[in-house]
Design a protein around this motif. Structure first.
Motif, PDB file in Angstrom:
ATOM      1  N   TRP A  62      49.412  37.015  37.539  1.00  0.00           N
ATOM      2  CA  TRP A  62      49.652  36.074  38.626  1.00  0.00           C
ATOM      3  C   TRP A  62      49.810  34.641  38.134  1.00  0.00           C
ATOM      4  O   TRP A  62      50.599  33.876  38.682  1.00  0.00           O
ATOM      5  N   ARG A  63      49.046  34.275  37.100  1.00  0.00           N
ATOM      6  CA  ARG A  63      49.157  32.910  36.580  1.00  0.00           C
ATOM      7  C   ARG A  63      50.565  32.633  36.051  1.00  0.00           C
ATOM      8  O   ARG A  63      51.117  31.548  36.247  1.00  0.00           O
ATOM      9  N   LYS A  64      51.139  33.602  35.378  1.00  0.00           N
ATOM     10  CA  LYS A  64      52.491  33.447  34.841  1.00  0.00           C
ATOM     11  C   LYS A  64      53.496  33.258  35.966  1.00  0.00           C
ATOM     12  O   LYS A  64      54.367  32.373  35.898  1.00  0.00           O
ATOM     13  N   HIS A  65      53.385  34.074  37.016  1.00  0.00           N
ATOM     14  CA  HIS A  65      54.323  33.967  38.133  1.00  0.00           C
ATOM     15  C   HIS A  65      54.162  32.629  38.861  1.00  0.00           C
ATOM     16  O   HIS A  65      55.155  31.992  39.246  1.00  0.00           O
ATOM     17  N   ALA A  66      52.912  32.212  39.060  1.00  0.00           N
ATOM     18  CA  ALA A  66      52.664  30.945  39.743  1.00  0.00           C
ATOM     19  C   ALA A  66      53.196  29.772  38.925  1.00  0.00           C
ATOM     20  O   ALA A  66      53.806  28.838  39.466  1.00  0.00           O
ATOM     21  N   GLY A  81      45.293  30.297  43.855  1.00  0.00           N
ATOM     22  CA  GLY A  81      46.010  31.512  43.497  1.00  0.00           C
ATOM     23  C   GLY A  81      45.067  32.679  43.687  1.00  0.00           C
ATOM     24  O   GLY A  81      44.371  32.768  44.708  1.00  0.00           O
ATOM     25  N   ALA A  82      44.976  33.553  42.711  1.00  0.00           N
ATOM     26  CA  ALA A  82      44.065  34.689  42.813  1.00  0.00           C
ATOM     27  C   ALA A  82      42.612  34.232  42.918  1.00  0.00           C
ATOM     28  O   ALA A  82      41.793  34.881  43.571  1.00  0.00           O
ATOM     29  N   THR A  83      42.283  33.114  42.298  1.00  0.00           N
ATOM     30  CA  THR A  83      40.913  32.613  42.313  1.00  0.00           C
ATOM     31  C   THR A  83      40.457  32.158  43.695  1.00  0.00           C
ATOM     32  O   THR A  83      39.260  32.000  43.936  1.00  0.00           O
ATOM     33  N   MET A  88      46.847  28.153  47.237  1.00  0.00           N
ATOM     34  CA  MET A  88      47.093  27.504  45.956  1.00  0.00           C
ATOM     35  C   MET A  88      47.635  26.102  46.210  1.00  0.00           C
ATOM     36  O   MET A  88      48.374  25.882  47.170  1.00  0.00           O
ATOM     37  N   ILE A  89      47.260  25.155  45.360  1.00  0.00           N
ATOM     38  CA  ILE A  89      47.729  23.781  45.473  1.00  0.00           C
ATOM     39  C   ILE A  89      48.575  23.446  44.253  1.00  0.00           C
ATOM     40  O   ILE A  89      48.137  23.614  43.112  1.00  0.00           O
ATOM     41  N   LEU A  90      49.791  22.965  44.515  1.00  0.00           N
ATOM     42  CA  LEU A  90      50.686  22.444  43.497  1.00  0.00           C
ATOM     43  C   LEU A  90      50.926  20.972  43.790  1.00  0.00           C
ATOM     44  O   LEU A  90      50.852  20.542  44.939  1.00  0.00           O
ATOM     45  N   THR A  91      51.232  20.190  42.764  1.00  0.00           N
ATOM     46  CA  THR A  91      51.551  18.786  42.986  1.00  0.00           C
ATOM     47  C   THR A  91      52.693  18.356  42.075  1.00  0.00           C
ATOM     48  O   THR A  91      53.001  19.004  41.075  1.00  0.00           O
ATOM     49  N   SER A  92      53.284  17.225  42.428  1.00  0.00           N
ATOM     50  CA  SER A  92      54.204  16.550  41.525  1.00  0.00           C
ATOM     51  C   SER A  92      53.374  15.807  40.478  1.00  0.00           C
ATOM     52  O   SER A  92      52.146  15.671  40.598  1.00  0.00           O
ATOM     53  N   ASP A 102      37.807  26.134  43.862  1.00  0.00           N
ATOM     54  CA  ASP A 102      38.231  27.272  44.674  1.00  0.00           C
ATOM     55  C   ASP A 102      36.989  27.909  45.281  1.00  0.00           C
ATOM     56  O   ASP A 102      35.992  28.131  44.591  1.00  0.00           O
ATOM     57  N   ILE A 103      37.065  28.196  46.569  1.00  0.00           N
ATOM     58  CA  ILE A 103      35.898  28.684  47.303  1.00  0.00           C
ATOM     59  C   ILE A 103      36.237  30.010  47.957  1.00  0.00           C
ATOM     60  O   ILE A 103      37.248  30.116  48.672  1.00  0.00           O
TER      61      ILE A 103
END
Length: 260
Positions: A62-66, A81-83, A88-92, A102-103
């Motif tokens: 999953w990390r690779k795909h994300a 993500g899975a965690t 999941m949070i992405l940023t510029s 992650d909770i």
């Protein structure tokens, strides 16, 4: 679905007083099972500073795909993500990451376990924003409890400016949505821009995805970016089974009072 050109949403910027205009995108990507090229084009056209993803890849590699998706969209993976069981949070690169967590929320037998991806981000020298990405339960009673957990976690983060974004699996008149909107400002209701309904992507009938602002955040515009230059109806239909929600938010610098 609107097809008008929506070029009036404020662009990202940092003001001379240290406040920042930040674009936040919330998007259920259905584990990248659809047209990833279309998805990437939609995200790029929205020019977000923060992307709150629901149903991120959770299983094998999953990390690779994300990471591949983030890289294609011109973003970086921050947390989740899975965690976080999907959020999941992405940023510029504009965002500075102060801290993340992650909770996992309590598990209900027979139901998918839910979680929260959380981060405190900094824009410019001192505009700080607490971010929670969530995907609430399909069960009405459970998502109401999860809405309370979101608000509790937000209070624990202790920031003066905050945003909650995600797939609420609830409409504005539902108990969970109303619980969140009682303490936060529903972006669409506060400053509507673009389209309203988010599900399903083909012929949307329900508004179950939302960006909600808290504390000193000012909502400058919020809605489905159908018609935004670069966002085509074909790509929105092909990318995933939800429509995204894009918001422009003004975040005050530390020590400045926000517009509320």
């Amino acid at each position: 679905m609107t097809t008008e050109k929506l070029d009036d949403l404020p662009a990202s910027r940092t003001e001379p007083d240290g406040s920042a205009v930040v674009r936040v995108l919330s998007y259920n990507v259905r584990s990248l099972r659809d047209d990833v090229g279309a998805l990437v084009r939609v995200v790029r056209a929205c020019a977000p500073d923060v992307v709150c993803v629901q149903e991120a890849p959770r299983f094998f590699r999953w990390r690779k795909h994300a990471a591949r998706f983030a890289r294609a969209a011109g973003l970086v993976h921050v947390t989740g993500g899975a965690t976080a069981t999907g959020p999941m949070i992405l940023t510029s690169l504009r965002a500075g990451v102060e801290r993340t967590e992650d909770i996992l929320l309590p598990r209900t037998p027979g139901l998918h376990r839910r979680g929260l991806a959380t981060a405190v981000l900094r824009f410019g020298p001192s505009a700080r924003l607490a971010v929670i990405c969530c995907h609430l339960s399909l069960a009405e009673w459970e998502r109401h409890e999860q809405a309370g957990a979101v608000l509790k976690r937000l209070a624990e983060m202790g920031e003066g400016a905050a945003v909650v974004a995600g797939d609420l699996n609830d409409e504005p008149d539902g108990r969970a949505f109303r619980r969140l909107a009682a303490e936060l400002r529903d972006g669409w209701a506060t400053s509507p821009w673009g389209g309203e309904n988010t599900s399903p992507a083909r012929g949307p009938r329900k508004r179950i995805d939302a960006v909600l602002a808290g504390g000193a955040v000012e909502v400058l515009g919020c809605g489905v970016p159908a018609g935004l230059p670069g966002v085509t109806e074909a790509d929105l239909r092909a990318a995933t089974d939800h429509l995204p929600v894009l918001a422009a938010l003004r975040i005050p610098a530390a020590g400045l009072k926000g517009a509320g």
